[in-house]
Scaffold this motif. Structure first.
Motif, PDB file in Angstrom:
ATOM      1  N   ILE A 143       0.844  -1.195   0.000  1.00  0.00           N
ATOM      2  CA  ILE A 143       0.000   0.000   0.000  1.00  0.00           C
ATOM      3  C   ILE A 143       0.873   1.236   0.000  1.00  0.00           C
ATOM      4  CG2 ILE A 143      -1.798   1.296   1.230  1.00  0.00           C
ATOM      5  CD1 ILE A 143      -2.737  -1.334   2.445  1.00  0.00           C
ATOM      6  N   GLY A 144       0.504   2.220  -0.823  1.00  0.00           N
ATOM      7  CA  GLY A 144       1.213   3.492  -0.860  1.00  0.00           C
ATOM      8  C   GLY A 144       0.253   4.648  -0.709  1.00  0.00           C
ATOM      9  N   VAL A 145       0.674   5.689   0.016  1.00  0.00           N
ATOM     10  CA  VAL A 145      -0.183   6.843   0.283  1.00  0.00           C
ATOM     11  C   VAL A 145       0.621   8.128   0.115  1.00  0.00           C
ATOM     12  CG1 VAL A 145      -1.608   8.023   2.011  1.00  0.00           C
ATOM     13  CG2 VAL A 145      -1.603   5.515   1.904  1.00  0.00           C
ATOM     14  N   HIS A 146      -0.013   9.131  -0.533  1.00  0.00           N
ATOM     15  CA  HIS A 146       0.626  10.445  -0.674  1.00  0.00           C
ATOM     16  C   HIS A 146      -0.441  11.531  -0.652  1.00  0.00           C
ATOM     17  CE1 HIS A 146       3.386  13.574  -1.741  1.00  0.00           C
ATOM     18  NE2 HIS A 146       2.761  13.831  -2.891  1.00  0.00           N
ATOM     19  N   THR A 147      -0.056  12.692  -0.145  1.00  0.00           N
ATOM     20  CA  THR A 147      -0.978  13.824  -0.017  1.00  0.00           C
ATOM     21  C   THR A 147      -0.510  14.979  -0.882  1.00  0.00           C
ATOM     22  OG1 THR A 147      -1.537  13.198   2.244  1.00  0.00           O
ATOM     23  CG2 THR A 147      -1.997  15.465   1.600  1.00  0.00           C
ATOM     24  N   GLY A 148      -1.473  15.644  -1.519  1.00  0.00           N
ATOM     25  CA  GLY A 148      -1.107  16.785  -2.345  1.00  0.00           C
ATOM     26  C   GLY A 148      -2.279  17.309  -3.143  1.00  0.00           C
ATOM     27  N   GLN A 149      -1.975  17.833  -4.315  1.00  0.00           N
ATOM     28  CA  GLN A 149      -2.960  18.491  -5.186  1.00  0.00           C
ATOM     29  C   GLN A 149      -3.293  17.596  -6.370  1.00  0.00           C
ATOM     30  OE1 GLN A 149      -1.798  21.637  -8.264  1.00  0.00           O
ATOM     31  NE2 GLN A 149      -2.432  22.904  -6.527  1.00  0.00           N
ATOM     32  N   VAL A 150      -4.581  17.555  -6.738  1.00  0.00           N
ATOM     33  CA  VAL A 150      -4.984  16.791  -7.923  1.00  0.00           C
ATOM     34  C   VAL A 150      -6.041  17.574  -8.699  1.00  0.00           C
ATOM     35  CG1 VAL A 150      -4.563  14.534  -6.839  1.00  0.00           C
ATOM     36  CG2 VAL A 150      -6.864  15.548  -6.768  1.00  0.00           C
ATOM     37  N   VAL A 151      -6.226  17.170  -9.952  1.00  0.00           N
ATOM     38  CA  VAL A 151      -7.335  17.634 -10.779  1.00  0.00           C
ATOM     39  C   VAL A 151      -8.266  16.437 -10.975  1.00  0.00           C
ATOM     40  CG1 VAL A 151      -8.037  18.494 -13.036  1.00  0.00           C
ATOM     41  CG2 VAL A 151      -5.980  19.398 -11.938  1.00  0.00           C
ATOM     42  N   ALA A 152      -9.575  16.666 -10.817  1.00  0.00           N
ATOM     43  CA  ALA A 152     -10.544  15.576 -10.953  1.00  0.00           C
ATOM     44  C   ALA A 152     -11.647  15.986 -11.912  1.00  0.00           C
ATOM     45  CB  ALA A 152     -11.144  15.213  -9.591  1.00  0.00           C
ATOM     46  N   GLY A 153     -12.132  15.025 -12.682  1.00  0.00           N
ATOM     47  CA  GLY A 153     -13.214  15.305 -13.613  1.00  0.00           C
ATOM     48  C   GLY A 153     -13.638  14.064 -14.361  1.00  0.00           C
ATOM     49  N   ILE A 154     -14.631  14.256 -15.234  1.00  0.00           N
ATOM     50  CA  ILE A 154     -15.174  13.150 -16.026  1.00  0.00           C
ATOM     51  C   ILE A 154     -14.486  13.108 -17.377  1.00  0.00           C
ATOM     52  CG2 ILE A 154     -17.249  12.289 -17.186  1.00  0.00           C
ATOM     53  CD1 ILE A 154     -18.891  13.485 -14.958  1.00  0.00           C
ATOM     54  N   VAL A 155     -14.134  11.900 -17.814  1.00  0.00           N
ATOM     55  CA  VAL A 155     -13.583  11.712 -19.163  1.00  0.00           C
ATOM     56  C   VAL A 155     -14.526  10.793 -19.929  1.00  0.00           C
ATOM     57  CG1 VAL A 155     -11.192  12.112 -18.511  1.00  0.00           C
ATOM     58  CG2 VAL A 155     -12.120   9.802 -18.348  1.00  0.00           C
ATOM     59  N   ALA A 194       1.878   8.834  -5.325  1.00  0.00           N
ATOM     60  CA  ALA A 194       1.240   7.772  -4.539  1.00  0.00           C
ATOM     61  C   ALA A 194       1.562   6.408  -5.135  1.00  0.00           C
ATOM     62  CB  ALA A 194      -0.275   7.993  -4.502  1.00  0.00           C
ATOM     63  N   ALA A 195       1.608   6.340  -6.489  1.00  0.00           N
ATOM     64  CA  ALA A 195       1.980   5.080  -7.139  1.00  0.00           C
ATOM     65  C   ALA A 195       3.420   4.700  -6.792  1.00  0.00           C
ATOM     66  CB  ALA A 195       1.811   5.224  -8.646  1.00  0.00           C
ATOM     67  N   ARG A 196       4.312   5.695  -6.711  1.00  0.00           N
ATOM     68  CA  ARG A 196       5.715   5.419  -6.332  1.00  0.00           C
ATOM     69  C   ARG A 196       5.804   4.959  -4.878  1.00  0.00           C
ATOM     70  NH1 ARG A 196       5.562   5.402 -10.876  1.00  0.00           N
ATOM     71  NH2 ARG A 196       6.552   6.803 -12.409  1.00  0.00           N
ATOM     72  N   MET A 197       4.922   5.486  -4.023  1.00  0.00           N
ATOM     73  CA  MET A 197       4.888   5.046  -2.627  1.00  0.00           C
ATOM     74  C   MET A 197       4.545   3.562  -2.557  1.00  0.00           C
ATOM     75  SD  MET A 197       5.699   7.604  -0.695  1.00  0.00           S
ATOM     76  CE  MET A 197       6.781   8.112  -2.037  1.00  0.00           C
ATOM     77  N   GLU A 198       3.570   3.166  -3.375  1.00  0.00           N
ATOM     78  CA  GLU A 198       3.176   1.749  -3.394  1.00  0.00           C
ATOM     79  C   GLU A 198       4.306   0.882  -3.933  1.00  0.00           C
ATOM     80  OE1 GLU A 198       2.535  -1.648  -5.443  1.00  0.00           O
ATOM     81  OE2 GLU A 198       2.060   0.111  -6.683  1.00  0.00           O
ATOM     82  N   GLN A 199       4.968   1.336  -5.007  1.00  0.00           N
ATOM     83  CA  GLN A 199       6.036   0.551  -5.627  1.00  0.00           C
ATOM     84  C   GLN A 199       7.240   0.397  -4.704  1.00  0.00           C
ATOM     85  OE1 GLN A 199       6.670   2.788  -9.210  1.00  0.00           O
ATOM     86  NE2 GLN A 199       4.714   2.142 -10.134  1.00  0.00           N
ATOM     87  N   ASN A 200       7.440   1.390  -3.841  1.00  0.00           N
ATOM     88  CA  ASN A 200       8.569   1.341  -2.912  1.00  0.00           C
ATOM     89  C   ASN A 200       8.176   0.815  -1.538  1.00  0.00           C
ATOM     90  OD1 ASN A 200      11.168   2.749  -4.119  1.00  0.00           O
ATOM     91  ND2 ASN A 200       9.390   3.896  -4.882  1.00  0.00           N
ATOM     92  N   SER A 201       6.942   0.314  -1.428  1.00  0.00           N
ATOM     93  CA  SER A 201       6.512  -0.292  -0.178  1.00  0.00           C
ATOM     94  C   SER A 201       7.005  -1.732  -0.135  1.00  0.00           C
ATOM     95  CB  SER A 201       4.985  -0.238  -0.072  1.00  0.00           C
ATOM     96  OG  SER A 201       4.555  -0.713   1.181  1.00  0.00           O
ATOM     97  N   GLU A 202       6.617  -2.438   0.902  1.00  0.00           N
ATOM     98  CA  GLU A 202       7.011  -3.835   1.052  1.00  0.00           C
ATOM     99  C   GLU A 202       5.779  -4.673   1.341  1.00  0.00           C
ATOM    100  OE1 GLU A 202       9.935  -4.060   4.111  1.00  0.00           O
ATOM    101  OE2 GLU A 202      11.411  -2.807   3.030  1.00  0.00           O
TER     102      GLU A 202
END
Length: 413
Positions: free
Chosen positions: A335-347, A364-372
């Motif tokens: 599991i990886g978790v990160h906090t920050g700014q995002v843009v959200a919307g419908i595609v 957040a994806a890098r947090m997961e990849q570097n988790s154990e």
């Protein structure tokens, strides 16, 4: 008795089928069915009153009423060959008016027991056509009555060409029959109106059920606030959120283990676990974004802002980890978790997808990849928001692909 009831029901079904020809307009369909039933009721009554005319020796009635009855019986056939219901309704009222006036003239004019029957014609205009038509026929009947009144005043009384010994019987039968006809027409109208309301109620219920299903499907794809905006406005604008926390999960060695499973078992495993993840994220107010293969992406803090977004994501992550530790699937999770700014919307315009973009998602994806295996790896940005609330272990600065060195922490509990 059963045979008679069966024939009568078939007759009513035939009438309804004639009315269904105008099913595009429910009001016209209802009025058409009422008109057809009234035609047969009027025809039958004319024949019954012909019997009375024979008894009281009213020869004009004996000669006139059979023709009036035949016309009433034939009017529904005009619908079958293509005449509009309003046209047939006007012919119905015209038939009743003309023959009614004829009978009135030879049974006492203004003082004839048949005169009140003319009041039925405007009522029929309301039932079969519309209020405007009822007013027109009411004015015509009023002109006729005033004309008979003027004739009686200036010229003399109209003849009473029936046996006056039965005058009281004639009056009683005419008024009793009029009351009965009023009641019968009201019952026919009420019956069809009730039937129409029940049909409408059923359709509304079906529409409500279908709407509930479509709303449920929409809420499976979009957050509630976004779905409501989309239904109200027809579109949903993309938004930037300054403070959210993103959660990524991934199964360890998923490819290797999945090769040992049948396709059915593999899909069942993914479904079972992601359903549990859905329940957990919903419990803590996270918004599931999507699954990518065996990866699960969720976020907290949008579309409705939440000051405790980081804490809630950590709680959800801990419960997801606990769930995976306690099942016997053989799979482990990162599991990886990160906090920050995002843009959200419908595609998309056909298959809607609510998604999030930005560096926070990539981190957040890098947090997961570097988790154990079996660990929750969070960034320094997330740690700053939850330190003191959770037991965390600092891992130091760790190099993340395309991100450089990032402060990382394991959440212990």
């Amino acid at each position: 008795m059963t045979l008679k009831i069966g024939i009568f029901n078939q007759f009513l079904e035939w009438i309804d089928r004639l009315g269904e020809k105008y099913g595009a307009d429910p009001d016209e369909q209802r009025k058409t069915v009422i008109l057809i039933r009234a035609c047969f009721v009027a025809g039958i009554f004319m024949l019954l009153y012909m019997g009375q005319c024979i008894f009281i020796e009213f020869n004009v009635g004996v000669n006139v009423l059979p023709f009036e009855a035949i016309i009433f019986f034939l009017l529904p056939l005009l619908l079958k060959i293509g005449f509009r219901p309003k046209t047939v309704a006007h012919l119905y009222i015209l038939n009743g008016t003309v023959f009614g006036i004829f009978l009135v003239i030879f049974s006492g004019g203004l003082y004839s027991p048949v005169t009140p029957w003319l009041t039925l014609m405007p009522i029929c205009g309301i039932l079969f056509i519309n209020p405007r038509s009822a007013w027109i026929w009411a004015v015509l009947i009023l002109v006729v009555v005033l004309g008979m009144g003027a004739y009686s005043f200036f010229v003399g009384q109209f003849p009473k060409q029936y046996n006056l010994e039965y005058e009281n019987l004639f009056f009683v039968n005419c008024y009793a029959g009029l009351i009965f006809i009023y009641l019968l027409l009201s019952l026919i109208f009420e019956n069809k109106l009730t039937s129409a309301y029940k049909k409408l109620e059923k359709q509304n219920q079906e529409l409500a059920e279908e709407k509930a299903k479509s709303d449920g499907l929409l809420l499976n794809i979009l957050p509630l606030e976004i779905a409501d905006e989309l239904k109200a406005e027809g579109e949903s604008k993309a938004r930037q959120y300054e403070h959210v926390t993103v959660l990524f999960t991934d199964f360890v060695n998923f490819t290797g283990i999945s090769e040992k499973l049948s396709p059915q078992d593999l899909v069942a495993f993914i479904h079972k676990n992601f359903t549990a993840f859905d329940d957990i994220t919903e419990k803590y107010g996270l918004e599931k974004i999507k699954t990518i293969g065996d990866a699960y992406l969720a976020v907290c803090g949008l579309p409705v802002e939440n000051l405790n977004h980081a804490q809630l994501v950590i709680k959800a992550a801990l419960e997801i980890r606990e769930y995976m530790e306690n099942n016997d699937s053989g799979f482990k999770i990162r599991i990886g978790v990160h906090t920050g700014q995002v843009v959200a919307g419908i595609v998309g315009v056909k298959k809607y997808a609510y998604d999030i973009w930005g560096d926070t998602v990539n981190t957040a994806a890098r947090m997961e990849q570097n988790s154990e295996e079996g660990r929750i790896n969070i960034s320094g940005a997330t740690y700053d928001l939850v330190k003191g609330e959770f037991d965390c272990t600092y891992r130091g600065k760790i190099s993340a692909k395309n991100k450089g060195e990032i402060d990382m922490y394991f959440v212990n509990g």
